[in-house]
Design an enzyme around this catalytic site. Structure first.
Site, PDB file in Angstrom:
ATOM      1  N   CYS A 192      71.929 117.387 -43.087  1.00 13.06           N
ATOM      2  CA  CYS A 192      73.068 118.399 -42.891  1.00 13.06           C
ATOM      3  C   CYS A 192      73.999 118.200 -44.002  1.00 13.06           C
ATOM      4  O   CYS A 192      74.658 119.450 -44.961  1.00 13.06           O
ATOM      5  CB  CYS A 192      73.890 117.921 -41.516  1.00 13.06           C
ATOM      6  SG  CYS A 192      72.342 118.591 -40.013  1.00 13.06           S
TER       7      CYS A 192
ATOM      8  N   LYS B  11      70.431 106.910 -42.235  1.00  8.27           N
ATOM      9  CA  LYS B  11      71.460 106.318 -41.665  1.00  8.27           C
ATOM     10  C   LYS B  11      71.101 105.442 -40.078  1.00  8.27           C
ATOM     11  O   LYS B  11      69.659 105.706 -40.192  1.00  8.27           O
ATOM     12  CB  LYS B  11      72.999 107.037 -40.290  1.00  8.27           C
ATOM     13  CG  LYS B  11      72.219 109.001 -40.398  1.00  8.27           C
ATOM     14  CD  LYS B  11      73.483 108.999 -39.557  1.00  8.27           C
ATOM     15  CE  LYS B  11      73.079 110.029 -37.744  1.00  8.27           C
ATOM     16  NZ  LYS B  11      73.715 110.488 -37.165  1.00  8.27           N
TER      17      LYS B  11
END
Ligand code: UDX
Length: 415
Positions: free
Chosen positions: A245, A306
């Site tokens: 994103c 992540k």
């Protein structure tokens, strides 16, 4: 999938249309095609309760549906947004409409695109429909938590009746509400996904200053975050942001601005800072390895962009590894869930599920993604395994004093 699982949990009857053979095949066997904590269980529960159904065919799902969410991807390459999936889904929805419905765009799309989508759909249906925009703000790895407890729900609708209907649909979900026009809703999504990376790049720039002045970036960020106007979140300095994103939406907003004749200077700097952060880290590694990593065994911990996801899109790990390989390093890489994804992209890397096995004979431990299991490693054991006791922390998660006491050389970013 998250939208469907959440609305099914709230008691609605939900259909998911997926045109990818491999994905639909997995879903029909009860497997989800990516790693997202809790989602598989929630889907299984709602499938067996008869509230959640998967199909390849629009004609099975669209007729009779009151609200239709378009959640397809809008990938961007160098800022150019590919809307073909949105148009194709909108066309197929229109072709299969039998009753009036609200069509909600959840995909991240350029502000103002609804008029074009509506025109396209009208070419394929005579049935009445309304088009609204309810952008998605969930984080990967925390998809359910964010969907069930969002900061806000933004409802972009031109008609009051449509907004009321969508507010009613979301009534069991807590969080603030903002009803606005669809163009604003679409720009809110881009603005949010640009503002958060801006905070991260700012923290990363301060981290470099911390290195230069001898300050601690965590203390500095804690200090500024205590000011309510700044806020404590998204100020964790380190290797920078990746994922599906932030990089895409920052690039897209720069390019959308350019198309309107505006040069979004701040965002260009945000991007540049994020790129530089990886170079800065690799230079640190080279310096700490005595100026060269040629033929040295380096262990990279964490491949996903992540923790909590198998997604490696725009992951910093890929850039760090490629740069170190160019310098002649032999890379061993670990990740709890992302190895199969990483194998599709990285070449010449030895993959290990067990970090201790990877660290045997290694010259440096390089933390790139702060998975819980890597935060809590047994460094006493690691001390007996590594060739050189060097820990380079790209996410500032380890305790310097503890490591130095054990005899390691430790360096973070801005610490
Ligand atoms: C983001 C937004 O948070 C979410 O609202 C939006 O819907 C989609 O994009 P996501 O990409 O899943 O979500 O992950 P996020 O947790 O926001 O992290 C993005 C990247 O920023 C990661 O690479 C992470 O490591 C990095 N990051 C995050 C930092 O470097 N520092 C921080 O303080 C926070």
């Amino acid at each position: 999938m998250v939208t469907a699982a959440v609305f099914a949990k709230l008691g609605h009857n939900c259909w998911v249309v997926e045109i990818d053979d491999e994905k639909i095949e997995k879903l029909s066997r009860g497997e989800i095609p990516f790693y997202e904590p809790g989602l598989g269980e929630l889907i299984a529960k709602n499938v067996s309760a008869g509230r959640l159904h998967f199909t390849k065919h629009y004609k099975e799902a669209i007729p009779g549906s009151e609200v239709i969410f378009i959640c397809v991807g809008t990938p961007s390459i160098k800022g150019k947004i590919d809307l073909s999936y949105v148009y194709s889904a909108a066309k197929s929805v229109a072709e299969n409409l039998q009753d009036p419905a609200i069509v909600v765009i959840k995909s991240t799309v350029p502000p103002g695109i609804n008029a074009k989508i509506k025109k396209l759909m009208k070419n394929y249906t005579q049935v009445e429909f309304d088009l609204a925009s309810v952008p998605e703000f969930l984080r990967e790895g925390k998809a359910l938590e964010d969907s069930l407890n969002p900061y806000r729900i933004v409802i972009g609708a031109e008609k009051k009746s449509v907004a009321r209907n969508l507010l009613q649909l979301h009534r069991k979900i807590p969080g603030k509400r903002l009803v606005c026009n669809p163009v604003s809703a679409q720009l809110i999504k881009y603005a949010a996904n640009a503002f958060l990376p801006m905070k991260i790049s700012f923290a990363n720039s301060i981290a470099i200053l911390c290195d230069k002045f001898g300050a601690e970036v965590e203390e500095v960020m804690k200090g500024i975050g205590m000011d309510k106007r700044i806020g404590p979140d998204f100020l964790a300095a380190g290797l920078g942001y990746g994922g599906s994103c932030f990089p895409k939406d920052v690039a897209a907003l720069i390019s959308l601005s350019r198309a309107k004749g505006y040069s979004f200077a701040i965002l260009k700097a945000v991007e540049k800072t994020n790129r530089n952060q990886v170079d800065y880290f690799v230079k640190k590694i080279l310096r700490l390895c005595g100026g060269s990593v040629n033929n040295k065994i380096l262990v990279v911990l964490g491949l996903s962009f992540k923790p909590g996801t198998s997604d490696i899109r725009e992951a910093r790990s890929l850039l760090v590894i490629e740069k170190l390989q160019k310098e002649g390093a032999k890379i061993r890489a670990c990740d709890p869930v992302a190895i199969p994804e990483a194998k599709k992209i990285l070449k010449g890397v030895d993959f290990f599920e067990n970090p201790y096995k990877a660290l045997k004979g290694a010259e440096a431990l390089i933390l790139v993604t702060e998975w819980e299991e890597y935060k809590n490693l047994d460094f006493l054991k690691i001390k007996s395994l590594m060739k050189s006791l060097l820990v380079i922390d790209g996410r500032n998660v380890y305790n310097r004093k503890k490591l130095e006491r054990l005899g390691f050389i430790y360096e973070g970013i801005g610490k």
